[in-house]
Design an enzyme around this catalytic site. Structure first.
Site: not given
Ligand code: M6R
Length: 610
Positions: A74, A99-100, A487, A605
């Protein structure tokens, strides 16, 4: 936000890595890559897009190997391109997934370039590969090199390193981004979430902040940030094996919406007596602490923040103590006042949200009486770092849009408000028994409301061509309206806003015309007549109203007012039950608009970067 998988084995592990990535794709999904050791070199395949693109590339040109690392990205630094996709290499000797965010990547990059390192991506992550390659030249082991390298990093990392010169070994380091080691028979795995590894193991070690671990075929060696050895046993996972499967549902989101009756049953299980809440459900110290508290401070992000807002209504009205609620990313960066004897509460599905975790760490320094997390992921950072944890037991939630995590959080929070009132004896036994009765009915009522899905699908057709939408509610249904708007915008990309209905005439009423759909959630409470007046104000200006109301509300349908009546529960649980029509509405609108429901654009997520 990204997903990481790694393996050291005595068999080809490419399929295991790819399956792991598929199960982690909900965390990030703009590009993916895999690297394995093969015939004295590291082979790599990377692709822009979803894991399915990577699968296609691997089918066309297979690679195989007994150890390897893989990543689904991402993007933070650098667009989603093949060059920016992980794994990143240094001199074809070191491969790294990360990741980070490395905050000091610019000075590190400049220094490494001066030393002759060539960069092939725009990512912050690539500096990790070059730093480790450099440190490996003077270190006695890969683990020592990784420890030296991560000491130079500012920011957050969960990283896995593979080295050409270190056979049958992966080295991993964690600071701010979760990592879990999984044990097989003569093989070992690593991932950013145990979900990725459930097909191959159920035995896990959760790494702690600052730890570095060397993973071999049969053993794991862990050291802390100072290089001291750490002993930790493998634990058996409690997560269901099929947690990562959609079953017969078209989307994870729909599956998770329909799982709400059983998820809420699990949340309640063993936590209610006949006429009261079992206070120890919030931890062994809860009876003593909940009796003592004089205030509550809640911090959370996104959907979990909406749960916190509902809890404010409940805690103040049921337990009669002040409850402050704040978005974690704001709370952590401002000076705030700690009320005497206040309980600090975090709410989080993942337990890894960077801002919420930072807020908890700050809260612990600021002198709160104790901390409690309402969380869905056992072993997550928030659970480990809080004094008390209430597990929502919703089961794995894969769809990016939070659904069952939210309604189980609300269930836990209503139990908490009641438990505080019980501990402090601030309401009568009869009132407590009546809330407990409401709680027991939620699973049945959620089942009934799901039967309205077809009816709500019809309403959804009216929204497909719309660009804007307003959501209205009053009292504890105001945050439910906010959740409905979130949503709709996150999965259908329709701009949506929520207002406490009494605020309409202070500005937003100017937006109303026949093009504007207005979604209203209504309970048959003290505010119903006021809400009806607010709806009349909208009707008079041509707005098309869609009402999801408790069956006892006296609201009649007409040309521009459609009503769906629901058995929405009692005084408090209506907020939980009336969430479900809004989830279904957003879901069907998104499906009709053809968006990517489970993995909406630009989102991930688990938001492990701030
Ligand atoms: O894991 P958390 O509950 O801490 O996540 C916080 C938000 O990122 C999350 O609730 C997000 O807003 C939802 N996925 C939106 O549906």
């Amino acid at each position: 936000m990204c997903g990481i998988v790694g393996a050291v084995a005595q068999r080809n592990i490419v399929e295991i890595l790819v399956e792991g990535l598929k199960r982690l794709e909900y965390r990030g999904y703009d590009s993916a890559g895999v690297a394995v050791k093969q015939d004295n070199e590291i082979k790599r395949t990377r692709k822009v897009g979803k894991v399915s693109e990577l699968v296609g590339a691997l089918k066309a040109e297979p690679i195989d190997g007994f150890s390897g690392i893989a990543h689904t990205r991402w993007a933070t630094h650098g667009e989603p391109t093949e060059d920016n996709a992980h794994p990143h290499f240094s001199n074809d000797k070191i491969a790294v997934v990360h990741n980070g965010i490395i905050e000091n990547h610019e000075p590190l990059r400049e220094a490494l370039i001066k030393e002759g390192y060539q960069f092939s991506s725009e990512t912050d992550s690539e500096v990790i590969a070059h730093l480790i390659e450099k440190e490996r030249k003077t270190s006695s082991s890969l683990m020592e090199a990784v420890l030296s390298a991560v000491k130079q990093l500012d920011g957050a990392y969960g990283t896995v390193v593979m080295s050409m010169d270190d056979p049958d070994e992966l080295v991993v380091a964690r600071s701010g981004s979760p990592l879990v080691v999984g044990k097989g028979i003569g093989e070992m795995f690593i991932a950013s979430d145990q979900l990725a590894l459930l097909p191959v193991t159920r035995e896990f070690i959760f790494l702690e902040e600052g730890e570095v671990a060397s993973i071999g075929l049969r053993d794991v060696k862990i050291i802390d940030r100072n290089g001291n050895a750490v002993e930790r046993e493998f634990e058996e996972s409690t997560i269901q094996h099929d947690a990562g499967d959609k079953g017969t549902y078209k989307h994870f989101m729909l599956k998770e919406i329909f799982e709400q009756p059983s998820a809420i049953t699990n949340t309640l299980e063993g936590r209610l007596n006949e006429e009261s809440v079992i206070i120890e459900s919030f931890g062994n110290r809860a009876p003593e602490l909940l009796k003592k508290i004089q205030a509550v401070q809640i911090v959370a992000c996104g959907t979990s923040y909406h749960a916190a807002m509902v809890a404010k209504y409940w805690i103040e009205s049921i337990a009669n103590i002040p409850c402050l609620v704040e978005i974690a990313s704001e709370y952590r960066y401002r000076k705030s006042v700690v009320l005497p004897n206040a309980l600090f509460i975090t709410i989080s599905q993942s337990g890894e949200t960077a801002d919420t975790l930072a807020a908890l760490r700050l809260g612990k320094e600021k002198g709160f009486l104790a901390s409690l997390t309402i969380c869905n992921v056992p072993g997550s950072s928030l659970v480990r770092e809080s004094d008390m944890a209430f597990m929502t037991r919703a089961g794995a939630e894969i769809g990016v849009a939070s659904t069952k995590a939210f309604t189980t959080q609300l269930t836990g929070l209503l139990m908490l408000a009641t438990a505080i009132a019980q501990a402090q004896e601030s309401i009568s036994k009869e009132d407590i028994a009546s809330i407990v009765e409401e709680l027991k009915h939620i699973p049945g009522q959620t089942t009934q409301i799901l039967e309205l899905a077809k009816r709500i699908e019809l309403d959804a057709e009216d929204f497909v061509e719309k660009s804007h939408c307003l959501f209205l509610g009053r009292g504890d249904l105001y945050p439910i309206a906010m959740e409905g708007a979130l949503k709709l915008k996150e999965i259908s990309y329709i701009h949506a806003e929520a207002y406490a209905a009494g605020e309409l005439k202070h500005g937003p009423l100017a937006l109303i015309d026949h093009e504007m759909p207005i979604v209203v959630v209504a309970n048959n409470d003290d505010l119903i007549e006021k809400l009806k007046s607010n709806m009349e104000e909208v009707r008079a200006r041509g707005g098309q109203i869609y009402v999801y109301a408790d069956e006892k509300c006296d609201i009649k349908g007409s040309d521009n007012l459609k009503v769906v009546k629901c058995q929405s529960g009692g005084n408090y649980t209506s907020a939980i039950i009336l969430t479900i029509p809004l989830q279904l509405l957003s879901y069907y609108v998104a499906v009709m608009r053809g968006t990517d429901v489970d993995q909406p654009r630009n989102l991930a997520k688990s938001v492990t970067v701030e």
